[in-house]
Scaffold this motif. Structure first.
Motif, PDB file in Angstrom:
ATOM      1  N   VAL A  28       0.850  -1.206   0.000  1.00 13.58           N
ATOM      2  CA  VAL A  28       0.000   0.000   0.000  1.00 13.58           C
ATOM      3  C   VAL A  28       0.878   1.246   0.000  1.00 13.58           C
ATOM      4  N   ARG A  29       1.951   1.186   0.804  1.00 14.96           N
ATOM      5  CA  ARG A  29       2.860   2.337   0.901  1.00 14.96           C
ATOM      6  C   ARG A  29       3.574   2.570  -0.439  1.00 14.96           C
ATOM      7  N   THR A  30       4.013   1.503  -1.057  1.00 12.68           N
ATOM      8  CA  THR A  30       4.726   1.633  -2.341  1.00 12.68           C
ATOM      9  C   THR A  30       3.798   2.176  -3.410  1.00 12.68           C
ATOM     10  N   ARG A  31       2.545   1.681  -3.408  1.00 10.71           N
ATOM     11  CA  ARG A  31       1.568   2.152  -4.400  1.00 10.71           C
ATOM     12  C   ARG A  31       1.357   3.657  -4.264  1.00 10.71           C
ATOM     13  N   ALA A  32       1.234   4.127  -3.035  1.00 10.95           N
ATOM     14  CA  ALA A  32       1.035   5.562  -2.788  1.00 10.95           C
ATOM     15  C   ALA A  32       2.273   6.359  -3.196  1.00 10.95           C
ATOM     16  N   GLN A  33       3.451   5.790  -2.895  1.00  6.05           N
ATOM     17  CA  GLN A  33       4.715   6.458  -3.260  1.00  6.05           C
ATOM     18  C   GLN A  33       4.807   6.602  -4.779  1.00  6.05           C
ATOM     19  N   VAL A  34       4.434   5.533  -5.472  1.00  6.44           N
ATOM     20  CA  VAL A  34       4.505   5.540  -6.950  1.00  6.44           C
ATOM     21  C   VAL A  34       3.541   6.582  -7.506  1.00  6.44           C
ATOM     22  N   LEU A  35       2.318   6.643  -6.928  1.00  5.61           N
ATOM     23  CA  LEU A  35       1.329   7.603  -7.453  1.00  5.61           C
ATOM     24  C   LEU A  35       1.768   9.036  -7.189  1.00  5.61           C
ATOM     25  N   ASP A  36       2.326   9.279  -6.010  1.00  5.55           N
ATOM     26  CA  ASP A  36       2.821  10.630  -5.709  1.00  5.55           C
ATOM     27  C   ASP A  36       3.953  11.015  -6.667  1.00  5.55           C
ATOM     28  N   ALA A  37       4.830  10.053  -6.968  1.00  2.00           N
ATOM     29  CA  ALA A  37       5.936  10.323  -7.897  1.00  2.00           C
ATOM     30  C   ALA A  37       5.396  10.598  -9.300  1.00  2.00           C
ATOM     31  N   ALA A  38       4.386   9.840  -9.698  1.00  2.00           N
ATOM     32  CA  ALA A  38       3.771  10.053 -11.026  1.00  2.00           C
ATOM     33  C   ALA A  38       3.144  11.445 -11.089  1.00  2.00           C
ATOM     34  N   ALA A  39       2.479  11.858 -10.000  1.00  2.00           N
ATOM     35  CA  ALA A  39       1.859  13.187  -9.968  1.00  2.00           C
ATOM     36  C   ALA A  39       2.923  14.265 -10.119  1.00  2.00           C
TER      37      ALA A  39
END
Ligand code: LUB
Length: 214
Positions: A28-39
């Motif tokens: 869950v943490r990695t998914r959020a990190q990836v989405l924040d990086a994509a943003a």
């Protein structure tokens, strides 16, 4: 044989469950990190220029970790746009729960949204992705209409409460506010990275719904 069995600790299932829980938390943490990086990448570089490798590097994970959560760059764009509308929806919910008069709710919604456009990378990414929607080969959320509907509802309540000048159309006023906001946040972004967006939105409110800003 029996003594050996006795000395062996009972099969303790706890660590394995704890292990699975930790793995899920990490995912869950990695998914959020990836989405924040994509943003961050979409907001600053724009969809066409961004690569999945850029997102992985910004997130500090492997490309494989990105692909584990998102099938491709388009899926990242869709997820950012959805998170953008989720964030705008949360702002609307907060205003709804603040129990303001309908006209105060209209001004509060636009002023809080302006600050979110200024300060929040996910919101900035969503706005830019929606401008670039024709370049993204994937279904993107319908823009503008949800926001327009929220404003229309409050303006209808204001009309019923006699707070709007006779003959004012709540629907037309909402469309003008959304168009003006959309234009103002875009111009502010181009000219000064949205530094002055709160002032520009206040001007819109004073011009379009002066009775709400007295
Ligand atoms: C808040 C006004 C409309 C808002 O401004 C930028 C943008 C991006 O598409 C919006 C939307 O889709 O609702």
């Amino acid at each position: 044989e029996r003594s050996a069995a006795r000395s062996r600790p009972a099969r303790d299932t706890a660590p394995r469950h704890r292990d699975t829980g930790l793995k899920q938390e990490r995912a869950v943490r990695t998914r959020a990190q990836v989405l924040d990086a994509a943003a961050e990448a979409f907001a600053t570089q724009g969809f066409p220029a961004v690569t999945v490798q850029d997102v992985a590097a910004l997130a500090g994970v492997t490309k494989g970790a990105v692909y584990f959560h998102y099938a491709n760059k388009e899926a990242l764009a869709q997820a950012c746009a959805e998170e953008f509308y989720h964030r705008i929806g949360v702002i609307g919910q907060e205003v709804e729960e603040s129990d303001l008069s309908p006209l105060r709710a209209v001004t509060e919604l636009l002023e809080r949204t302006a600050r979110a456009f200024r300060d929040e990378t996910m919101v900035q990414a969503g706005a830019r992705l929606q401008i670039e929607r024709s370049l993204i080969g994937a279904e993107m959320p319908m823009p503008y209409l949800g926001y327009t509907e929220s404003l229309t509802a409050w303006l209808r309540q204001a009309q019923e409460a006699g707070q709007l000048p006779a003959g004012t159309s709540p629907e037309a006023t909402a469309r003008v506010l959304v168009s003006a906001f959309f234009g103002a946040q875009h111009i502010s972004w181009v000219l000064n990275d949205r530094a002055d967006i709160a002032d520009r939105v206040r001007e819109i409110l004073t011009a379009v719904v002066p009775m709400a800003t007295r």
